[in-house]
Motif scaffolding. Structure first.
Motif, short mmCIF file in Angstrom:
data_model
loop_
_atom_site.label_atom_id
_atom_site.label_comp_id
_atom_site.label_asym_id
_atom_site.label_seq_id
_atom_site.Cartn_x
_atom_site.Cartn_y
_atom_site.Cartn_z
N ASN A 96 -4.35 3.69 -5.30
CA ASN A 96 -5.20 4.44 -4.38
C ASN A 96 -5.06 3.83 -2.99
N ALA A 97 -5.74 4.44 -2.03
CA ALA A 97 -5.58 3.99 -0.64
C ALA A 97 -6.06 2.55 -0.46
N THR A 98 -7.13 2.18 -1.15
CA THR A 98 -7.66 0.82 -1.02
C THR A 98 -6.69 -0.20 -1.57
N ASP A 99 -6.17 0.06 -2.78
CA ASP A 99 -5.20 -0.86 -3.37
C ASP A 99 -3.90 -0.90 -2.55
N PHE A 100 -3.52 0.24 -2.02
CA PHE A 100 -2.31 0.30 -1.20
C PHE A 100 -2.46 -0.57 0.04
N ALA A 101 -3.62 -0.49 0.68
CA ALA A 101 -3.86 -1.30 1.88
C ALA A 101 -3.84 -2.78 1.54
N ARG A 102 -4.44 -3.13 0.43
CA ARG A 102 -4.54 -4.54 0.05
C ARG A 102 -3.20 -5.09 -0.43
N LYS A 107 3.49 7.61 0.73
CA LYS A 107 4.20 7.66 -0.55
C LYS A 107 5.24 8.78 -0.55
N ARG A 108 4.87 9.92 0.02
CA ARG A 108 5.78 11.07 0.00
C ARG A 108 6.99 10.83 0.90
N ARG A 109 6.74 10.44 2.13
CA ARG A 109 7.85 10.30 3.09
C ARG A 109 8.73 9.10 2.79
N LEU A 110 8.12 8.01 2.32
CA LEU A 110 8.88 6.78 2.10
C LEU A 110 9.31 6.63 0.64
N GLN A 111 8.91 7.60 -0.19
CA GLN A 111 9.27 7.61 -1.61
C GLN A 111 8.89 6.29 -2.28
N LEU A 112 7.62 5.92 -2.10
CA LEU A 112 7.14 4.64 -2.61
C LEU A 112 6.62 4.77 -4.04
N THR A 113 6.85 3.76 -4.85
CA THR A 113 6.29 3.68 -6.20
C THR A 113 5.75 2.27 -6.42
N SER A 129 10.82 -0.19 3.82
CA SER A 129 11.20 0.77 2.78
C SER A 129 12.60 1.31 2.99
N GLY A 130 13.27 0.87 4.06
CA GLY A 130 14.60 1.36 4.36
C GLY A 130 14.60 2.76 4.95
N ARG A 131 13.44 3.18 5.50
CA ARG A 131 13.33 4.52 6.06
C ARG A 131 12.66 4.44 7.45
#
Length: 545
Positions: free
Chosen positions: A514-520, A503-509, A461-463
């Motif tokens: 949700n957490a499940t989709d994010f992990a996958r 999402k907050r710290r890395l400013q991800l979009t 994420s460049g962070r």
């Protein structure tokens, strides 16, 4: 009664269907093919034929029975003329003669069988069993016969009790004699279920069972599969007393049952069927087809298959028993296995936990299978991951599927992978000894949310500088788990909070809703071969089998 041939015109799915060459020795006829192929339409033709034999002319429904787009049929007699059935070892039967032979020629059960509960508090005289008053006029109509058969058993018990010839016999002995076959059959079909008896018919009359350590287990508490199997077995045993020279037809007997139960039920139905009867089954289940395959190999003339998936019934069709070869079985199991039919001869299949995929498409992939495919797709392209449900389903069905697949593709290797969860070291050792792999961590999420993968995520994420904060937050959440009554390694319990923190710290979009989709979607691709996490997971899944 055994069917030799059938000629059906302009009825349901069929324009002009001829079924021929069904051998006289055939004890089991299996109708196979995908949904909508026409299997139920054939049973509906038999059902209409026997309706006329029973003088049930009002069962005629032109919009239902007649084939759409063909010449209009206006009355029951025109419809009957389109169904010509020939039987072995008997003269031509005219259903309009309404003879006993024609009335009892078929006994048919629809796929819509459901009686979730019943309790009897009064006795009613049972009608003539041959009338079969509960039979569905059309096979799209639901039917319930368990309570009717209960009344028959209780009525027979009362009649036997007051029979002068039974004066030295106790009521309990009479009941045991009448339900003995049912109890024995239940014992052969179920591993942990036994029939106790009919309860007290004037107060709480129902079937009661013993299950495990429980006794007095009411019928309504059985699972859907247990009720379905008990219904068919009970009905079969009760009705074969009268339908002793008949063709029994069951549409999709496997509904609600797991594969091993399907196989055991088929064996018991064949055990109970009278000598002069024939059993016709419509199915596309792996359990029924696998058992029928084994029976066919042992006695080829006694078990035949009619392949409804091989014809265009809008055209005149002559159907003969299918030639049973490897091509036939590959096609049949492609229907039964559905999502497995897309596999292109993989060298290895790993059965994992997760909801079964549906629709024959990997677009419905469940979490575990999707993550494993993402992580190992590049270095293990000859391996397919197939979800089979929860641990109990996975343990139960993987052996059957492995047996079938290795028969079709002898070179294929299969094994199971379980989450570790709370298994003890002894349990894991026992599973490993049986060829089942167990993850070294609690579950797959434990690998995806590893500190190393969080570092990879921050760098991607460049962070990268946010890595320590993410790792610290994860540790803080883990330290709170015991206070919440959670195991200290239950990473899944903190996944939602970690998802928000990332999402907050890395400013991800656009990284998953949700957490499940994010992990996958986001974390799984970061578990690369150059990471320690990858190596550890690879060893857990592909280690020495």
């Amino acid at each position: 009664m055994k069917l030799a041939s059938a000629h059906i015109q302009d009825f349901k799915r069929f324009t002009d269907l001829t079924i021929t060459n069904v051998p006289a020795k055939a004890k089991l006829v299996v109708l196979v093919g995908p949904n909508g192929a026409g299997k139920t339409s054939l049973f509906e033709a038999f059902n209409y034929w026997v309706s006329i034999a029973r003088q049930q002319y009002n069962n005629f429904d032109a919009l239902y029975h007649a084939k759409a787009g063909r010449p209009v049929v206006t009355d029951w007699s025109q419809m009957l003329q389109k169904i010509d059935l020939q039987f072995h070892d008997t003269q031509q039967i005219n259903p309009q003669a309404h003879s006993q032979q024609s009335i009892k020629s078929f006994y048919i059960r629809s796929a819509y069988r459901h009686e979730p509960d019943f309790t009897v508090n009064q006795l009613n005289r049972a009608d003539d069993m041959l009338l079969d008053s509960r039979r569905p006029p059309k096979l799209i109509i639901g039917e319930a016969r368990v309570s009717d058969n209960y009344q028959r058993i209780v009525s027979a018990s009362v009649e036997a009790l007051f029979n002068p010839s039974n004066q030295s016999t106790t009521a309990g002995q009479i009941v045991d004699r009448l339900i003995g076959r049912i109890r024995e059959g239940i014992g052969r079909v179920f591993d942990d279920l036994s029939l106790d008896g009919p309860g007290r018919p004037m107060q709480d009359g129902s079937f009661f069972f013993s299950k495990g350590a429980s006794t007095g287990y009411h019928y309504k508490n059985l699972s859907g599969g247990e009720k379905a199997a008990f219904d068919l077995l009970l009905d079969f045993i009760v009705k074969t007393e009268v339908f002793d020279d008949s063709i029994f037809c069951i549409d999709e007997p496997e509904l609600h049952m797991h594969t091993r139960l399907q196989s055991q039920l088929l064996d018991e139905l064949l055990r109970q069927i009278p000598t002069h009867c024939q059993l016709w089954l419509s199915t596309h289940s792996i359990g029924m087809m696998r058992r029928a395959m084994e029976l066919h190999r042992a006695n080829p003339d006694e078990v035949v298959f009619l392949d409804f998936g091989a014809f265009d019934f809008d055209q005149p069709t002559v159907m003969k028993p299918a030639v049973i070869d490897r091509t036939f079985w590959k096609k049949m199991f492609a229907v039964a296995l559905d999502d497995l039919s897309e596999l292109v001869s993989p060298k290895q299949i790993v059965f994992c936990e997760g909801r079964r995929e549906s629709g024959g498409s990997r677009s419905t992939s469940t979490f575990d299978a999707a993550v494993y495919r993402t992580i190992f797709g590049a270095l293990h392209p000859d391996t397919e991951f197939v979800p089979l449900g929860g641990t109990s389903e996975l343990d139960r069905d993987a052996l059957l599927l492995s047996t079938v697949l290795t028969q079709m593709l002898p070179s294929i290797r299969t094994w199971k992978v379980f989450d570790r969860d709370d298994r003890s070291a002894a349990e894991i050792t026992e599973l490993n000894a049986s060829g089942t792999r167990v993850l070294a961590r609690r579950d797959l999420e434990s690998y995806l949310w590893d500190d190393e993968i969080l570092s990879e995520l921050a760098a991607a994420s460049g962070r990268a500088s946010e890595t320590p904060a993410l790792v610290a937050e994860k540790k803080r959440l883990i330290d709170q788990l015991p206070q919440l009554g959670k195991p200290v390694d239950d990473i899944k319990a903190i996944a939602g909070q970690m998802y928000n923190e990332c999402k907050r710290r890395l400013q991800l979009t656009q990284c998953g809703n949700n957490a499940t989709d994010f992990a996958r979607i986001t974390l799984a691709p970061l578990v690369k071969p150059n990471t320690r996490t990858y190596s550890e997971l690879e060893t857990a899944v592909f280690g020495s089998i």
